[in-house]
Design a protein around this motif. Structure first.
Motif, PDB file in Angstrom:
ATOM      1  N   UNK A 112       0.829  -1.207   0.000  1.00  0.00           N
ATOM      2  CA  UNK A 112       0.000   0.000   0.000  1.00  0.00           C
ATOM      3  C   UNK A 112       0.863   1.256   0.000  1.00  0.00           C
ATOM      4  N   UNK A 113       2.016   1.176   0.667  1.00  0.00           N
ATOM      5  CA  UNK A 113       2.943   2.300   0.631  1.00  0.00           C
ATOM      6  C   UNK A 113       3.476   2.516  -0.777  1.00  0.00           C
ATOM      7  N   UNK A 114       3.692   1.420  -1.504  1.00  0.00           N
ATOM      8  CA  UNK A 114       4.136   1.545  -2.895  1.00  0.00           C
ATOM      9  C   UNK A 114       3.065   2.208  -3.753  1.00  0.00           C
ATOM     10  N   UNK A 115       1.783   1.872  -3.493  1.00  0.00           N
ATOM     11  CA  UNK A 115       0.696   2.481  -4.263  1.00  0.00           C
ATOM     12  C   UNK A 115       0.633   3.981  -3.995  1.00  0.00           C
ATOM     13  N   UNK A 116       0.715   4.352  -2.710  1.00  0.00           N
ATOM     14  CA  UNK A 116       0.695   5.778  -2.374  1.00  0.00           C
ATOM     15  C   UNK A 116       1.894   6.507  -2.983  1.00  0.00           C
ATOM     16  N   UNK A 117       3.039   5.867  -2.987  1.00  0.00           N
ATOM     17  CA  UNK A 117       4.226   6.479  -3.581  1.00  0.00           C
ATOM     18  C   UNK A 117       4.070   6.607  -5.088  1.00  0.00           C
ATOM     19  N   UNK A 163      10.993  -0.558  -6.015  1.00  0.00           N
ATOM     20  CA  UNK A 163       9.696  -0.283  -5.387  1.00  0.00           C
ATOM     21  C   UNK A 163       9.450   1.219  -5.294  1.00  0.00           C
ATOM     22  N   UNK A 164       8.208   1.627  -5.506  1.00  0.00           N
ATOM     23  CA  UNK A 164       7.902   3.054  -5.495  1.00  0.00           C
ATOM     24  C   UNK A 164       8.210   3.705  -4.151  1.00  0.00           C
ATOM     25  N   UNK A 165       8.013   2.958  -3.050  1.00  0.00           N
ATOM     26  CA  UNK A 165       8.305   3.533  -1.733  1.00  0.00           C
ATOM     27  C   UNK A 165       9.791   3.838  -1.588  1.00  0.00           C
TER      28      UNK A 165
END
Length: 297
Positions: A112-117, A163-165
């Motif tokens: 979920x942190x990756x999605x937000x990022x 990873x986006x985060x």
């Protein structure tokens, strides 16, 4: 011939079960048909959305991200519609999904942190598809920004997935915010060499290269009076696509030109002084009348 031991109540119950199973089978078949047909409809809608967004001024990074998000959202709607055809009550479905969402959210907090990022990367746009970036020590050309990760293409044609985060939590060095990029070299010459002559040689090399831009103007400055050399800063601008070729060409051309002109490239040097203390002590004892011991060999 019917079994006389079974009452009419048993036959009625058997008929009800048969009717219920047949009805359930029909609903399941309709749900599967809806899901299969819906998959093609979802793919068609995503293409329509893609073509519609392509006509706007939206950049390629946001376009890819929105298409992926649209696919996920439409697929979830399709699954919910299929379950409703089967006969699953929406209130129960929402309650189950809420509980499952809480459990999944706790278990997949990193995802979920990756999605937000990913949403932050699309909104803030620190880089776009096609930019050359350096993130967390990894450098390459941005190929795609998805919901969970960012994909780079390295200089050796390797695929780098971050990873986006991790991307948003580290420094991002974007080497292509503009169409131009500066080439910067540090060249050391000896203290006995002529700075003006070395500067003139380097300027002639840069002026003769058509890939070096006239504006901003190229220059050669004294960066530092170092311990073993006078460090010259060689600076010029070129197009993004010519940056690496111009850099290596300048390195080679300056080396050859300095060699021909007799300008040295100094390297660290040390003077080492060796003192033979044993021989000095033996001489002192001899002068004092003592019999010196033989020096070890």
């Amino acid at each position: 011939m019917p079994d006389r031991s079974l009452s009419w109540i048993d036959y009625a119950r058997a008929g009800e079960w048969t009717e219920a199973l047949v009805g359930l089978g029909i609903r399941v078949a309709l749900a599967l048909l809806l899901f299969l047909v819906g998959r093609y409809i979802v793919a068609w809608l995503v293409k329509v959305i893609d073509r519609a967004l392509a006509r706007t001024d939206l950049d390629a990074t946001a376009l890819q991200f929105l298409c992926k998000v649209s696919t996920v959202v439409l697929t979830i709607v399709l699954v919910l519609a299929s379950l409703q055809v089967v006969g699953v009550p929406m209130t129960s479905m929402i309650a189950v999904l809420g509980a499952a969402g809480l459990a999944i959210g706790l278990a997949l907090k990193d995802s979920l942190s990756n999605i937000a990022s990913g949403v932050m990367l699309v909104a803030l746009k620190p880089f776009r598809v096609g930019d050359v970036v350096n993130i967390n020590g990894e450098g390459g050309t941005v190929e795609a920004i998805s919901i969970f990760q960012t994909r780079l293409r390295g200089a050796d044609n390797q695929t780098i997935v971050l990873p986006n985060s991790l991307v948003t939590s580290d420094s991002i060095i974007n080497s292509t915010p503009d169409v131009h990029r500066r080439v910067e070299l540090v060249i050391g010459i000896g203290y006995d060499d002529d700075i003006d002559r070395a500067r003139a040689i380097v300027m002639d090399i840069m002026n003769a290269d058509n890939r070096v831009l006239a504006e901003p103007e190229a220059d050669v400055v004294v960066y530092e009076l170092a311990e073993n050399s006078v460090n010259l800063g060689v600076r010029c601008h070129t197009a993004n696509g010519d940056w690496f070729a111009v850099k290596v060409h300048l390195n080679e051309s300056i080396k050859k030109a300095f060699d021909a002109a007799g300008i040295s490239f100094p390297y660290p040097q040390r003077d080492v002084h060796v003192y033979r203390h044993a021989a000095g002590a033996a001489t002192a004892r001899k002068g004092a009348g003592e019999n010196p011991a033989p020096e070890p060999r």
